[in-house]
Write a protein that holds these residues in place. Structure first.
Motif, PDB file in Angstrom:
ATOM      1  N   ILE A   1      33.257   1.304  72.431  1.00  0.00           N
ATOM      2  CA  ILE A   1      33.385   2.640  73.023  1.00  0.00           C
ATOM      3  C   ILE A   1      33.311   3.701  71.924  1.00  0.00           C
ATOM      4  O   ILE A   1      32.596   4.695  72.036  1.00  0.00           O
ATOM      5  N   VAL A   2      34.080   3.440  70.825  1.00  0.00           N
ATOM      6  CA  VAL A   2      34.063   4.389  69.704  1.00  0.00           C
ATOM      7  C   VAL A   2      32.657   4.477  69.129  1.00  0.00           C
ATOM      8  O   VAL A   2      32.159   5.561  68.806  1.00  0.00           O
ATOM      9  N   ASN A   3      32.004   3.317  69.026  1.00  0.00           N
ATOM     10  CA  ASN A   3      30.655   3.272  68.456  1.00  0.00           C
ATOM     11  C   ASN A   3      29.699   4.126  69.290  1.00  0.00           C
ATOM     12  O   ASN A   3      28.889   4.873  68.749  1.00  0.00           O
ATOM     13  N   ARG A   4      29.832   4.020  70.614  1.00  0.00           N
ATOM     14  CA  ARG A   4      28.963   4.822  71.482  1.00  0.00           C
ATOM     15  C   ARG A   4      29.206   6.308  71.258  1.00  0.00           C
ATOM     16  O   ARG A   4      28.284   7.103  71.205  1.00  0.00           O
ATOM     17  N   ARG A   5      30.484   6.671  71.091  1.00  0.00           N
ATOM     18  CA  ARG A   5      30.797   8.076  70.874  1.00  0.00           C
ATOM     19  C   ARG A   5      30.227   8.557  69.536  1.00  0.00           C
ATOM     20  O   ARG A   5      29.685   9.665  69.449  1.00  0.00           O
ATOM     21  N   LEU A   6      30.338   7.721  68.509  1.00  0.00           N
ATOM     22  CA  LEU A   6      29.826   8.117  67.192  1.00  0.00           C
ATOM     23  C   LEU A   6      28.313   8.271  67.201  1.00  0.00           C
ATOM     24  O   LEU A   6      27.764   9.057  66.446  1.00  0.00           O
ATOM     25  N   ASN A   7      27.659   7.477  68.054  1.00  0.00           N
ATOM     26  CA  ASN A   7      26.196   7.481  68.062  1.00  0.00           C
ATOM     27  C   ASN A   7      25.614   8.305  69.192  1.00  0.00           C
ATOM     28  O   ASN A   7      24.421   8.215  69.469  1.00  0.00           O
ATOM     29  N   ARG A   8      26.440   9.117  69.886  1.00  0.00           N
ATOM     30  CA  ARG A   8      25.960   9.711  71.131  1.00  0.00           C
ATOM     31  C   ARG A   8      24.848  10.729  70.919  1.00  0.00           C
ATOM     32  O   ARG A   8      24.116  11.032  71.844  1.00  0.00           O
ATOM     33  N   HIS A   9      24.705  11.267  69.693  1.00  0.00           N
ATOM     34  CA  HIS A   9      23.659  12.263  69.466  1.00  0.00           C
ATOM     35  C   HIS A   9      22.313  11.615  69.142  1.00  0.00           C
ATOM     36  O   HIS A   9      21.322  12.293  69.004  1.00  0.00           O
ATOM     37  N   LEU A  10      22.317  10.291  68.968  1.00  0.00           N
ATOM     38  CA  LEU A  10      21.077   9.619  68.568  1.00  0.00           C
ATOM     39  C   LEU A  10      20.326   9.123  69.786  1.00  0.00           C
ATOM     40  O   LEU A  10      20.919   8.910  70.837  1.00  0.00           O
ATOM     41  N   PRO A  11      18.987   8.917  69.643  1.00  0.00           N
ATOM     42  CA  PRO A  11      18.273   8.243  70.729  1.00  0.00           C
ATOM     43  C   PRO A  11      18.890   6.859  70.966  1.00  0.00           C
ATOM     44  O   PRO A  11      19.254   6.175  70.011  1.00  0.00           O
ATOM     45  N   GLN A  12      19.021   6.464  72.225  1.00  0.00           N
ATOM     46  CA  GLN A  12      19.854   5.295  72.542  1.00  0.00           C
ATOM     47  C   GLN A  12      19.417   3.999  71.873  1.00  0.00           C
ATOM     48  O   GLN A  12      20.239   3.167  71.535  1.00  0.00           O
ATOM     49  N   ALA A  13      18.112   3.843  71.638  1.00  0.00           N
ATOM     50  CA  ALA A  13      17.651   2.578  71.059  1.00  0.00           C
ATOM     51  C   ALA A  13      18.193   2.390  69.649  1.00  0.00           C
ATOM     52  O   ALA A  13      18.362   1.267  69.187  1.00  0.00           O
ATOM     53  N   ALA A  14      18.489   3.522  68.969  1.00  0.00           N
ATOM     54  CA  ALA A  14      18.904   3.410  67.577  1.00  0.00           C
ATOM     55  C   ALA A  14      20.356   2.965  67.433  1.00  0.00           C
ATOM     56  O   ALA A  14      20.751   2.492  66.379  1.00  0.00           O
ATOM     57  N   ALA A  15      21.140   3.132  68.494  1.00  0.00           N
ATOM     58  CA  ALA A  15      22.552   2.785  68.403  1.00  0.00           C
ATOM     59  C   ALA A  15      22.691   1.276  68.275  1.00  0.00           C
ATOM     60  O   ALA A  15      22.296   0.527  69.153  1.00  0.00           O
ATOM     61  N   ARG A  16      23.233   0.848  67.155  1.00  0.00           N
ATOM     62  CA  ARG A  16      23.387  -0.592  66.954  1.00  0.00           C
ATOM     63  C   ARG A  16      24.688  -1.069  67.561  1.00  0.00           C
ATOM     64  O   ARG A  16      25.716  -0.422  67.398  1.00  0.00           O
ATOM     65  N   ARG A  17      24.630  -2.195  68.223  1.00  0.00           N
ATOM     66  CA  ARG A  17      25.877  -2.748  68.764  1.00  0.00           C
ATOM     67  C   ARG A  17      26.590  -3.523  67.669  1.00  0.00           C
ATOM     68  O   ARG A  17      25.949  -4.172  66.848  1.00  0.00           O
ATOM     69  N   PRO A  18      27.935  -3.457  67.642  1.00  0.00           N
ATOM     70  CA  PRO A  18      28.646  -4.227  66.624  1.00  0.00           C
ATOM     71  C   PRO A  18      28.389  -5.722  66.824  1.00  0.00           C
ATOM     72  O   PRO A  18      28.400  -6.202  67.948  1.00  0.00           O
TER      73      PRO A  18
END
Lengths: 269, 294
Positions: free
Chosen positions: A244-261
């Motif tokens: 959840i925190v990771n999603r919040r930290l990455n929310r400004h990026l295009p979704q594909a770039a958000a890496r899952r832990p």
């Protein structure tokens, strides 16, 4: 079923000293094992959560110290990280416990430190601060140069730049590795009662109770899988919260770039 | 040990410390460092072999074997390792005794689990009740090695599995174009090239393995932690010629320094090895080295 509810009432909070005083001695039921081992989990969560939250603050400071140009800040941070990452946590626990015992002789007010609840927490706090500090330091060095340059172009400097640009980016980059650190910190909490720290009135963590049952029944095939099940659930919980925190930290990026832990191999310390 | 140790006047001086540190029990303590090194020397290749097997199973084309390999990697990594250490030592012991029981005493009619007891026939006991002391110690050590190898094998399997997949696909395709079978490409192309990709992970694992060795204490082996606790505890003049208060803190400080030195040296060696393996490889590090040379 009735009987099991009674067991849960008796032993559900046994690990923090509420409920039945004596541990079961004969005719161990599955329900007793589930209840007591689960009860011990309170300690694991207590150690893990408090060490993680307090360690986070120190880790940021240590990472900044190690990245600093000033040797008076850099050298102590480097040594701190080396000291806690280079030696086994198991030995750190032992050393700290005997150190606190000696300290007690000199300064009686330090007595609470020789109990598991505080002493072990201090060790875990310093340990996780060193490991996370190294992770944050690595992330700090990978903050894209363009980001800070863009901030400078907008006239954002100094503390504001750190607070609004550098620090959030550092966290975002470090988060997958930090998630692992959190998982293994929770795993490491099982070591506490196997070192010098005493389990007063048999109030201890889940592994202590699992070993208690394994010793009494001479059958490791029931208590340890129960413990494993609890820990897998705990691990999934941590991954969920950190996600959840990771999603919040990455929310400004295009979704594909958000890496899952992901779970990386870095387990014992 | 030294001749001046017989002289009572040396008490309380530096020679006293020299005498104290060379008593028979202290020599046992120093020998325990050897035990740790032997454990590392035996466990590292064994764990690597387990890891190699696990990685091969995890990428097998046979589904049950693949499930087994991937399950092995996933389960061991999801649970605190110390729980595995405590579990495997009893479970392996009982497993071996049970197997021997089935083969050696086929006409034994009593149940093996009687309440809180685990009873096999006397011939199936491991080691036999009549065995000498070293056999018991050796058996305990062997169980510890096997436990370490199983747990660290899972980590190594994970690293090697990733490394095998990191070998560029084009390399394997070239091998196939030359008419090699999949077995041949694996042996001649994947395995020789995967090490450079595996090294960072394996190096990390080696550090983790070093730091796991004090857990031997939990497996009942008389290792350095055991001796540090024994020797450091307060001694009265009644039982020893060298009475002292509780010195366990200093003993554990010595262990702490030992481990710090050990991990530091390992770090340096791994960095050198990594440089050596990167030479001439088609990776960023190898490319940087080529440019620096040119």
């Amino acid at each position: 079923m009735e009987e099991c509810l009674q067991t849960i009432a008796d032993y559900g909070l046994r690990s923090i000293g509420i409920g039945e005083r004596l541990l079961p001695r004969t005719d161990f039921t599955l329900c007793q094992q589930f209840t007591l081992i689960g009860s011990g989990l309170i300690w694991n969560v207590y150690f893990g959560l408090l060490a993680l939250l307090s360690g986070f603050v120190l880790a940021t400071a240590v990472a900044l110290g190690k990245a600093s140009a000033n040797p008076l800040l850099r050298k102590p941070s480097e040594w701190f990280i080396f000291l806690f990452r280079g030696s086994p946590l198991f030995i750190q626990f032992f050393f700290a416990y005997f150190l606190f015992l000696s300290l007690k002789q000199v300064a009686p007010w330090t007595e609470p430190l020789s109990s598991a609840a505080l002493g072990a927490l201090v060790v875990l706090f310093l340990n996780t601060a060193a490991y996370s500090g190294e992770i944050f330091y690595g992330a700090l060095r990978s903050v894209p140069k363009g980001d800070t340059e863009a901030a400078a172009a907008y006239g954002i400097e100094g503390w504001t730049r750190f607070k609004r640009i550098t620090w959030p980016t550092m966290l975002r980059l470090a988060w997958p590795a930090y998630t692992n650190e959190a998982i293994f910190l929770f795993h490491a909490t099982t070591l506490v009662f196997f070192t010098g720290f005493p389990a007063r009135q048999q109030q201890a963590d889940s592994l202590y109770y699992a070993q208690y049952f394994a010793d009494k029944t001479f059958n490791p095939f029931v208590p340890y899988p129960i413990l494993a099940g609890y820990f897998i659930l705990l691990t999934l919980g941590i991954i969920g919260v950190m996600g959840i925190v990771n999603r919040r930290l990455n929310r400004h990026l295009p979704q594909a770039a958000a890496r899952r832990p992901r779970l990386l191999p870095q387990i014992i310390r | 040990m030294f001749s001046f140790c017989t002289d009572p006047d040396t008490l309380g001086t530096l020679p006293w410390l020299a005498c104290y540190l060379t008593t028979g029990v202290h020599l046992n303590f120093y020998a325990a460092f050897g035990t740790v090194l032997i454990l590392l020397a035996v466990t590292a290749p064994t764990a690597l072999a387990f890891g190699f097997g696990g990685a091969m199973a995890a990428r097998s084309r046979v589904a049950p074997l693949r499930w087994f390999g991937q399950g092995y990697i996933a389960i061991v990594r999801g649970v605190p390792d110390i729980a595995f250490f405590l579990f495997f030592v009893i479970a392996l012991d009982q497993g071996f005794e049970y197997l021997r029981h089935v083969t050696l005493c086929p006409d034994w009619d009593q149940p093996i689990r009687q309440g809180a007891d685990f009873l096999v026939c006397p011939e199936a006991k491991l080691p036999l009740g009549s065995a000498p002391q070293w056999a018991h110690e050796g058996y305990g050590f062997a169980l510890a090695v096997l436990t370490f190898a199983i747990v660290f094998g899972a980590f190594a399997a994970n690293v090697l599995y990733g490394a095998m997949r990191a070998v560029p696909r084009a390399q394997v395709e070239t091998g196939e174009a030359y008419g090699m079978t999949s077995r041949q490409t694996f042996r001649r192309i994947v395995v020789p090239q995967m090490w450079v990709y595996a090294l960072p992970g394996l190096g990390n694992l080696w550090m983790v393995l070093i730091k796991a060795t004090p857990l031997l204490f939990l497996l009942g082996v008389e290792d350095i932690v055991y001796w540090a606790r024994e020797l450091g505890a307060a001694k009265t003049p009644r039982f020893t010629a060298y009475p002292h208060p509780d010195w366990r803190m200093w003993y554990f400080l010595a262990l702490l320094i030992f481990y710090l030195a050990f991990t530091r040296v390992s770090e340096i060696v791994i960095a050198r090895l990594s440089d050596r393996l990167s030479r001439g490889q088609a990776t960023a590090a190898g490319e940087a080295m080529r440019r620096a040379g040119a």
